[in-house]
Design an enzyme around this catalytic site. Structure first.
Site, mmCIF file in Angstrom:
data_model
loop_
_atom_site.group_PDB
_atom_site.id
_atom_site.type_symbol
_atom_site.label_atom_id
_atom_site.label_comp_id
_atom_site.label_asym_id
_atom_site.label_seq_id
_atom_site.Cartn_x
_atom_site.Cartn_y
_atom_site.Cartn_z
ATOM 1 C CD GLU A 235 21.980 -12.428 -0.233
ATOM 2 O OE1 GLU A 235 22.936 -11.816 -0.777
ATOM 3 O OE2 GLU A 235 21.732 -13.605 -0.435
ATOM 4 C CB CYS A 269 25.130 -14.614 -2.664
ATOM 5 S SG CYS A 269 24.418 -15.486 -1.283
HETATM 6 P P1 NDP Z 1 18.156 -11.128 -11.125
HETATM 7 O O1 NDP Z 1 18.552 -10.192 -10.065
HETATM 8 O O2 NDP Z 1 17.784 -10.562 -12.442
HETATM 9 O O3 NDP Z 1 16.916 -12.039 -10.637
HETATM 10 C C1 NDP Z 1 16.640 -12.367 -9.295
HETATM 11 C C2 NDP Z 1 15.143 -12.531 -9.124
HETATM 12 O O4 NDP Z 1 14.474 -11.312 -9.440
HETATM 13 C C3 NDP Z 1 14.518 -13.580 -10.045
HETATM 14 O O5 NDP Z 1 13.458 -14.219 -9.391
HETATM 15 C C4 NDP Z 1 13.996 -12.737 -11.182
HETATM 16 O O6 NDP Z 1 13.006 -13.354 -11.920
HETATM 17 C C5 NDP Z 1 13.470 -11.542 -10.442
HETATM 18 N N1 NDP Z 1 13.325 -10.342 -11.265
HETATM 19 C C6 NDP Z 1 13.966 -10.012 -12.421
HETATM 20 N N2 NDP Z 1 13.582 -8.787 -12.834
HETATM 21 C C7 NDP Z 1 12.683 -8.330 -11.930
HETATM 22 C C8 NDP Z 1 11.936 -7.126 -11.791
HETATM 23 N N3 NDP Z 1 12.044 -6.130 -12.662
HETATM 24 N N4 NDP Z 1 11.115 -6.992 -10.732
HETATM 25 C C9 NDP Z 1 11.006 -7.978 -9.818
HETATM 26 N N5 NDP Z 1 11.685 -9.137 -9.903
HETATM 27 C C10 NDP Z 1 12.516 -9.313 -10.930
HETATM 28 O O7 NDP Z 1 19.309 -12.161 -11.250
HETATM 29 P P2 NDP Z 1 19.652 -13.186 -12.394
HETATM 30 O O8 NDP Z 1 18.979 -14.449 -12.059
HETATM 31 O O9 NDP Z 1 19.395 -12.628 -13.762
HETATM 32 O O10 NDP Z 1 21.233 -13.284 -12.190
HETATM 33 C C11 NDP Z 1 22.056 -12.169 -12.529
HETATM 34 C C12 NDP Z 1 23.200 -12.024 -11.576
HETATM 35 O O11 NDP Z 1 22.738 -11.760 -10.264
HETATM 36 C C13 NDP Z 1 24.033 -13.271 -11.416
HETATM 37 O O12 NDP Z 1 24.939 -13.328 -12.443
HETATM 38 C C14 NDP Z 1 24.655 -13.075 -10.086
HETATM 39 O O13 NDP Z 1 25.800 -12.287 -10.216
HETATM 40 C C15 NDP Z 1 23.613 -12.327 -9.317
HETATM 41 N N6 NDP Z 1 22.821 -13.216 -8.458
HETATM 42 C C16 NDP Z 1 23.048 -13.176 -7.123
HETATM 43 C C17 NDP Z 1 22.378 -14.040 -6.295
HETATM 44 C C18 NDP Z 1 22.605 -14.036 -4.845
HETATM 45 O O14 NDP Z 1 22.580 -15.087 -4.217
HETATM 46 N N7 NDP Z 1 22.754 -12.889 -4.224
HETATM 47 C C19 NDP Z 1 21.419 -15.017 -6.795
HETATM 48 C C20 NDP Z 1 21.208 -14.928 -8.220
HETATM 49 C C21 NDP Z 1 21.907 -14.059 -8.991
HETATM 50 P P3 NDP Z 1 13.405 -14.142 -13.263
HETATM 51 O O15 NDP Z 1 14.383 -15.202 -12.864
HETATM 52 O O16 NDP Z 1 12.124 -14.688 -13.678
HETATM 53 O O17 NDP Z 1 14.000 -13.115 -14.179
#
Ligand code: NDP
Length: 490
Positions: A235, A269
């Site tokens: 998602e 999102c």
């Molecule tokens: P990420 O996609 O980087 O993070 C989402 C989750 O994945 C977090 O729990 C993160 O952990 C984890 N994660 C990060 N790197 C890895 C990896 N290599 N393997 C497994 N898990 C991992 O999103 P961000 O929080 O950095 O946000 C970036 C952008 O993503 C936002 O600007 C937005 O545009 C979008 N976003 C979309 C969302 C939605 O609802 N669809 C929600 C959040 C973000 P950790 O936080 O510890 O890095």
């Protein structure tokens, strides 16, 4: 050995909300090992008992609503009222998943058809085992619960890795679950940074990963999962469009548009990011929008930007929009870290980053279109395809447009209303990801179909799956299939 820790901060004040371990690959492995045992115990419970435990968990979360909402408020910065709202929605999903799991997943007979008339066939959906949930920070209860509740209801154990920005909420969700299920760690939370999530995705004993976050990280998670052929649900956010047709209730449309775009500081999102308004009502709609946006105040109606790095993306998109568009509200100085004022810009070219990339801020671009058809074409010309909105008083026309919108969900004359209907599946197409949480599809997402066919009696003269099969049996089969399927329909 010392365990490294990290702090979660209140993005509004910088105050430390909590300190949590950075769980290593070894610690994640141990958690998955415990989860495997817990999964076997949980799956062996009678469905009625799992349902009872999940309904109890729902009650425990509800009883702790105020405390949990305060924690969400402190870790994300969002107003406590918004935190309450997301927890209430999460509670309705736990309830739905608990109450419907047996009906959706339980064993049932299916028709065997004429050729299989000597068989009995059953279908049921069995648990996968351990499910890994990697969650985001924007709705730290509602979003991961869309996977957690459905995975648990389907009989799986869950290891949950919350975002590093909201670890406290993640820890609390598992602590509360242990009040309802104290015997085994059926829901565990591991905390840490990206590497902790990566360790979870790479563990071959995890049978499915439910990921919510950015498209770029989803690809990395998928690559890690590919090693073990671990399936994932992804998602990944969107660039949702809001269409205002000529016969729309403009006051209601402006009100919904503004809330859909600016609530949670746009960090949703399924938030509104692009608005397409048909020419006939463009001016009056914009008047309504302008009037309302003047009353929206960051810090009161919505909180700060939770993830500091997002401010750069928002600033870049505002700069880009302002360069070629016409500013209606806000502008280049709207970013006042950690808050961002509402920004509305008209006539931004469709190929610019502000219109194409996910902004995740309280900003919208608005464009005039000749009619709803053009609005739909522009809405669909996105790499994303998560959700969208249509405002029109003509229910049939709105329904037609909604069906043609290339997204997983569409709301008509309301915003984001689908998220509050637990029976509706939630998920996107294209860069917004694949797979579904919520609803019956969400339950099946965390289960494997098990098909069983049992021969009840041998069909005389029709032993087709045998080397003793003769030409006469084949002839009878050809006659039967010609009778059943050989007539053309013209
Ligand atoms: P990420 O996609 O980087 O993070 C989402 C989750 O994945 C977090 O729990 C993160 O952990 C984890 N994660 C990060 N790197 C890895 C990896 N290599 N393997 C497994 N898990 C991992 O999103 P961000 O929080 O950095 O946000 C970036 C952008 O993503 C936002 O600007 C937005 O545009 C979008 N976003 C979309 C969302 C939605 O609802 N669809 C929600 C959040 C973000 P950790 O936080 O510890 O890095």
């Amino acid at each position: 050995m010392t365990t490294l820790t990290f702090d979660s901060l209140n993005p509004a004040t910088g105050e430390v909300v909590g300190s949590h371990p950075k769980h290593s690959q070894d610690t994640v492995r141990q958690a998955v090992g415990r989860a495997e045992e817990a999964a076997a115990w949980w799956a062996a419970l009678a469905p009625a008992e799992r349902r009872r435990r999940l309904l109890d968990y729902k009650a425990v979360v509800t009883q702790n609503l105020r405390e949990l909402a305060d924690l969400v408020h402190r870790e994300t910065g969002k107003p406590t009222g918004d935190a309450v709202l997301e927890i209430v929605l999460a509670v309705t999903h736990i309830d739905w998943a608990a109450r419907h799991a047996e009906k959706v997943l339980g064993r049932r007979r299916v028709s065997t058809g004429m050729i299989g008339m000597n068989l009995a066939a059953t279908l049921e959906y069995l648990p996968l085992g351990v499910v890994g949930v990697i969650g985001p920070w924007n709705y730290p209860v509602f979003t991961p619960m869309g996977s957690i509740a459905y995975a648990l209801a389907a009989g799986n154990a869950v290891v949950f890795k919350p975002s590093e920005l909201t670890p406290g909420v993640g820890v609390r969700l598992a602590e509360l679950f242990a009040e309802s299920v104290p015997e085994h760690p059926v829901l565990q939370t591991v905390t840490g940074l990206g590497e902790t999530g990566a360790a979870l995705a790479a563990d071959p004993r995890v049978k499915k990963i439910a990921f919510t976050g950015s498209t770029a990280t989803a690809k990395r998670v998928m690559a890690a999962c590919a090693e073990n052929l671990t399936p994932i649900v992804a998602e990944c956010g969107g660039k949702d469009a809001f269409i205002v047709d000529a016969d729309a209730d403009l006051k209601a449309a402006a009100d919904a548009c503004l809330w859909g775009a600016m609530s949670n500081a746009g960090q949703t999102c399924v938030g509104v990011e692009r608005v397409y308004v048909v020419d006939a009502v463009y001016e009056p709609f914009m008047r309504e929008l302008k009037e309302r946006v003047a009353t929206v105040r960051p810090g009161e109606h919505y909180g700060p930007i939770t993830m500091p790095a997002q401010l750069d993306v928002i600033q870049r998109h505002i700069d880009d929009a302002v360069k070629s568009g016409n500013v209606v509200t806000g502008g280049q100085d709207a970013v006042k870290a950690p808050y961002v004022d509402p920004v509305i810009v008209e006539d931004v070219p469709e190929d610019s980053p502000a219109v194409r990339e996910e902004t995740f801020g309280p900003t919208i671009t608005v464009r005039r279109t000749t009619d709803a058809q053009e609005a739909l074409e522009l809405a669909n010309a996105s790499a994303y395809g998560l959700a969208g909105t249509i405002f029109s008083r003509n229910a049939r026309r709105a329904m037609e447009l909604a069906r043609l919108m290339r997204t997983g969900m569409t709301a008509i004359n309301s915003v984001i209303s689908f998220a509050g209907v637990p029976a509706l599946p939630f998920g996107g197409v294209g860069d917004s990801g694949f797979g579904r949480i919520h609803g019956a599809d969400g339950l099946r997402e965390f289960a494997r179909p098990k098909a069983i066919s049992r021969q009840r009696f041998a069909l005389p003269g029709m032993n087709l799956t045998s080397f003793s099969r003769g030409a006469d049996e084949l002839e009878r089969l050809i006659r039967l299939v010609t009778f059943l399927h050989g007539r053309r329909k013209r």
